[in-house]
Structure formats: C-alpha cells, structure tokens
Design a protein around this motif. Sequence first.
Motif, PDB file in Angstrom:
ATOM      1  N   VAL A 250       0.834  -1.222   0.000  1.00  0.00           N
ATOM      2  CA  VAL A 250       0.000   0.000   0.000  1.00  0.00           C
ATOM      3  C   VAL A 250       0.867   1.269   0.000  1.00  0.00           C
ATOM      4  N   LEU A 251       1.771   1.370   0.971  1.00  0.00           N
ATOM      5  CA  LEU A 251       2.567   2.603   1.072  1.00  0.00           C
ATOM      6  C   LEU A 251       3.458   2.799  -0.163  1.00  0.00           C
ATOM      7  N   PRO A 252       4.146   1.747  -0.650  1.00  0.00           N
ATOM      8  CA  PRO A 252       4.949   1.947  -1.862  1.00  0.00           C
ATOM      9  C   PRO A 252       4.115   2.360  -3.077  1.00  0.00           C
ATOM     10  N   THR A 253       2.880   1.870  -3.165  1.00  0.00           N
ATOM     11  CA  THR A 253       2.030   2.235  -4.313  1.00  0.00           C
ATOM     12  C   THR A 253       1.704   3.730  -4.274  1.00  0.00           C
ATOM     13  N   ILE A 254       1.262   4.199  -3.108  1.00  0.00           N
ATOM     14  CA  ILE A 254       0.861   5.609  -2.990  1.00  0.00           C
ATOM     15  C   ILE A 254       2.078   6.524  -3.173  1.00  0.00           C
ATOM     16  N   ALA A 255       3.225   6.115  -2.595  1.00  0.00           N
ATOM     17  CA  ALA A 255       4.440   6.937  -2.722  1.00  0.00           C
ATOM     18  C   ALA A 255       4.897   6.998  -4.179  1.00  0.00           C
ATOM     19  N   ALA A 256       4.815   5.867  -4.895  1.00  0.00           N
ATOM     20  CA  ALA A 256       5.280   5.840  -6.288  1.00  0.00           C
ATOM     21  C   ALA A 256       4.380   6.700  -7.180  1.00  0.00           C
ATOM     22  N   LEU A 257       3.081   6.662  -6.924  1.00  0.00           N
ATOM     23  CA  LEU A 257       2.162   7.486  -7.728  1.00  0.00           C
ATOM     24  C   LEU A 257       2.488   8.963  -7.529  1.00  0.00           C
ATOM     25  N   LYS A 258       2.781   9.327  -6.296  1.00  0.00           N
ATOM     26  CA  LYS A 258       3.116  10.724  -6.003  1.00  0.00           C
ATOM     27  C   LYS A 258       4.432  11.099  -6.699  1.00  0.00           C
ATOM     28  N   ARG A 259       5.411  10.218  -6.585  1.00  0.00           N
ATOM     29  CA  ARG A 259       6.720  10.456  -7.231  1.00  0.00           C
ATOM     30  C   ARG A 259       6.570  10.590  -8.737  1.00  0.00           C
ATOM     31  N   ASP A 260       5.659   9.811  -9.316  1.00  0.00           N
ATOM     32  CA  ASP A 260       5.435   9.853 -10.775  1.00  0.00           C
ATOM     33  C   ASP A 260       4.679  11.113 -11.194  1.00  0.00           C
ATOM     34  N   GLY A 261       4.262  11.931 -10.239  1.00  0.00           N
ATOM     35  CA  GLY A 261       3.535  13.159 -10.584  1.00  0.00           C
ATOM     36  C   GLY A 261       2.049  12.928 -10.766  1.00  0.00           C
ATOM     37  N   SER A 262       1.543  11.763 -10.341  1.00  0.00           N
ATOM     38  CA  SER A 262       0.097  11.514 -10.440  1.00  0.00           C
ATOM     39  C   SER A 262      -0.435  11.015  -9.100  1.00  0.00           C
ATOM     40  N   PRO A 263      -0.400  11.878  -8.073  1.00  0.00           N
ATOM     41  CA  PRO A 263      -0.864  11.447  -6.760  1.00  0.00           C
ATOM     42  C   PRO A 263      -2.302  10.949  -6.809  1.00  0.00           C
ATOM     43  N   PHE A 264      -2.588   9.945  -5.998  1.00  0.00           N
ATOM     44  CA  PHE A 264      -3.907   9.304  -6.042  1.00  0.00           C
ATOM     45  C   PHE A 264      -4.830   9.903  -4.994  1.00  0.00           C
TER      46      PHE A 264
END
Length: 432
Positions: A250-264
Amino acid sequence: MRILIIGSGGREHALAAVIAKSKKATELFCIGHNAGIASLTTMVSIPLCDHNGIAEFAVQHAIEFAVIGPDEALVGGLADVLEAQGIPCFGPTKVASQLEGSKSYAKAFMVRNHIPTPSYEVFTDIVTAREHLSRSSFPLVVKADGLALGKGVVIAETIEEAEEALQAMMVEKVFASSGQTVVIEEFVSGPEVSLLVLSDGTHVKPLVSCMDHKRAFDGDQGPNTGGMGVIAPNPFYSEQVAAECMESIVLPTIAALKRDGSPFVGCLFFGLMLTSGGPVVIEYNCRFGDPEAEVALTLLEGDALEILLSCRNGTLDRVPVVSRKESACSVTLASGGYPVRYEKGKVITISDLPQNTTVYHGGTTYDEQGNLVTDGGRVLHVVGTGDTLAKAIHVAYKAVDAVTYEGKQYRRDIGKRALQEEEHGSSCIHNP
Ligand code: AMP
Ligand code: GLY
C-alpha cells in the motif's frame, strides 16, 4: 454543501446514504437512475460518458463537491474535466486511474516499484502470444488489458483454453479495444482480500478489509459476476498480514504514484492474494469496490463527507478513519439468469426488515403504476451487521427473506469460507 454523486448502483447508494447523514450536506444530486438513491437525492439523467454535460450540470447547479463512483468515468478522465471547471472531486485523475484502466500499465508500475505481483508478459499480436503459450506451463491467466466489466480474466487450465481466450480477445474482439493488448500472467493461489484504502495523494487510511464472492453460484461455481456478496472484516487479513501489506504494497504504491507526478486522490482498491510466498497484488481498482463499498461504508464511523473531503484537500492525516468493531455481510439479490440473460420490471416487495440491516439498491426503478421494480442484473444489496460474523450473516439472510420478486437469485453461502477460517484457522497462509 451541494454534492454531486456520479453513478447509480449499490456502491453509489451506500455513498449517498453516508453522505446524506453529514451535517455539512445540504443538497444532494446523483447522475443516473436508481429508486433507492432517488429517496436521498435529486436524480439527473445524463449519460456517464458525457463528461462535458456532467460538468455543465455541476457548474449550473453550483456543485461544491463531486464524488465519482464508476471506473469508466474515472478512467475516461471525468475528474480532470470537473476539476478544470473548478469542481473539487473525490476520485483520481485519468493518469492515476490507469492503474485500473490498463493491466499492462499496472503490471509495469508494480515491477518498476518492486510491488509483489505475479510474473507476466504483454502481447499485442496473437502470433507471439501463441508462441508464448507453447512454451508455458498451465494453468495460467489471460487478461484483456482494458476495462471489461470484470469479465476480461480467463484462468486457462490448458493451452486450448488459453488459445480460445486469445482468439476471443484479440481476433473476435469481444471486449472491443480493451482486448487488443493482452497480459498473460502466472497463476497463483491463496485467499483473496479486497482492501479499500482512502488516500489524499500522500496519506493513506485503510477501510475494513473485505472478502468478495465473485462467482455466480454457491461453492464458487458458475461465471464471474460484479460480486454476489461480501463479508468484512476478512478473517484472513490478520494484523500481521495487514502490517506486511501496508509496508510492501500500500505505502509503496501511494508513494510511487506521487513520485510519478500523479498522486492518487480517492479510494484505491487493492485486490490481494495471500500466497504461500506472501501477499501479491492481483489487480488495482481506482474506486470503491461494489459491493465492498456497501459493507465498508456501513461500518465506517464518523462523518463520511468530512473524510471524503479531506482526501481531496490533502488533510486525510487530520481526520480519523475508524471502522466499527463489528462484522458485516452483504448478500447480492440478482435477477434470475444473471449474469448471462435476465428480465427487468419484476415487482419488488420489502416487508419488515430485521434490526441491524440496510438495503442498498443496485438496479431498481418505479414502473408507471408506482411499483418498485427490478431494473438491472444486481438488484439489491442486503447488508446485515452484528458483533460477530455469524450474527451478521444470520441477520443478512433474515433480511433476504423479507424481500420478494420473481426470479430472485442469490448465493446461500456468503461468508461460509470466512466462518470456517474463523473456526478452524488456516495453514495455507504465509507467515511473515
Ligand atoms: P481481476 O479482474 O484481475 O481481479 O481477476 C478476477 C479474478 O481472477 C481474481 O479475483 C482472481 O480470483 C482471479 N485471478 C486473477 N489473476 C489471477 C492470477 N494471476 N492467478 C490466479 N487467479 C487470478
Ligand atoms: N467487487 C469487485 C469490484 O468492485 O471490482
């Protein structure tokens, strides 16, 4: 506050019911048709694919917050269109929704970010896909890349079955453009968990874990459906498993989306399988599950509107998200013949419902005589709650008996496997 709910199934009825309880909600509107939601909101008939039409309605009616339920609307970019018109939304952007909109995108995302998921290959032409099959061992899983109403996954026991699936998806195009690209995936096994997690792009708060029952008939037989019933909490999702899933998934998914510039921003649904090697992600959905929402929102404490707003405003860390320490069971009442062929327009009667039950409408309407009638495959979701799972199941089925209509079809074994797990425990799960 003037709220617009987009979508009109059981999930949106549950959303409307919890939002309507908020002191902040002054007026509710909902796009679609549903007799249950109509008792709580003003229903508006605009096609879900008409994003500009929905945005125009929202602007004209001074909507202050929109809550988007269905995947097609999110994957198609409705949140982006509404936000561009100044309407704050609960629901991810088109880019963030790709986690559900494209399985090949989701798989590459997981591999890139070391999130555990079954191994896979992507194919855009059938010749190479067939060659891959000839080198593979079975069973394996063939998935249409795009949205396919939950029907785009085939578990192939033999090469012939896998070839048939490729033929249907890539040549006969039964899922239109959704099947142009195909993911062929390693088959894994273990108990499944539906985990709904709220996020404001940075912070996460999980809702109660659920167990879905996707197959049409008792004993997990028959075709896959949108969901024939759910129980919560899921007994396989122990505190230990939960901690492991939070950390590795869960945490890696949300962090990666934010890093990719598409926060969820919204509700991210993790379809998890607890394999002997540890939990893996089978799928992401970019929205509340249906019927998971019906139990998770029923058990949610506090002001749901405040919680949804905090996701949009980046303040989820300041709002408590707590589920009642109870169990819930939702039994889906479908139309006879669902999910293949079914009739609509059957008169529904609901007599005295027992205490601790709620009925959310999936596909219902009123006929010309003013009778409540069936209007879809999944007609009603009957939710029971109790301080134990056994009580929740008991009360849900009592409520099922209080509903009648011709052809009423439902599973009699919702929660049976979960009860067995509670009573006897399981030896098939990985211990981290
Ligand atoms: P999905 O639409 O991706 O959730 O898939 C529907 C169902 O197919 C899941 O709930 C699983 O029961 C099953 N499934 C999907 N992927 C796999 C896999 N790699 N191995 C075994 N079963 C799977
Ligand atoms: N109940 C599974 C889903 O909403 O996709």
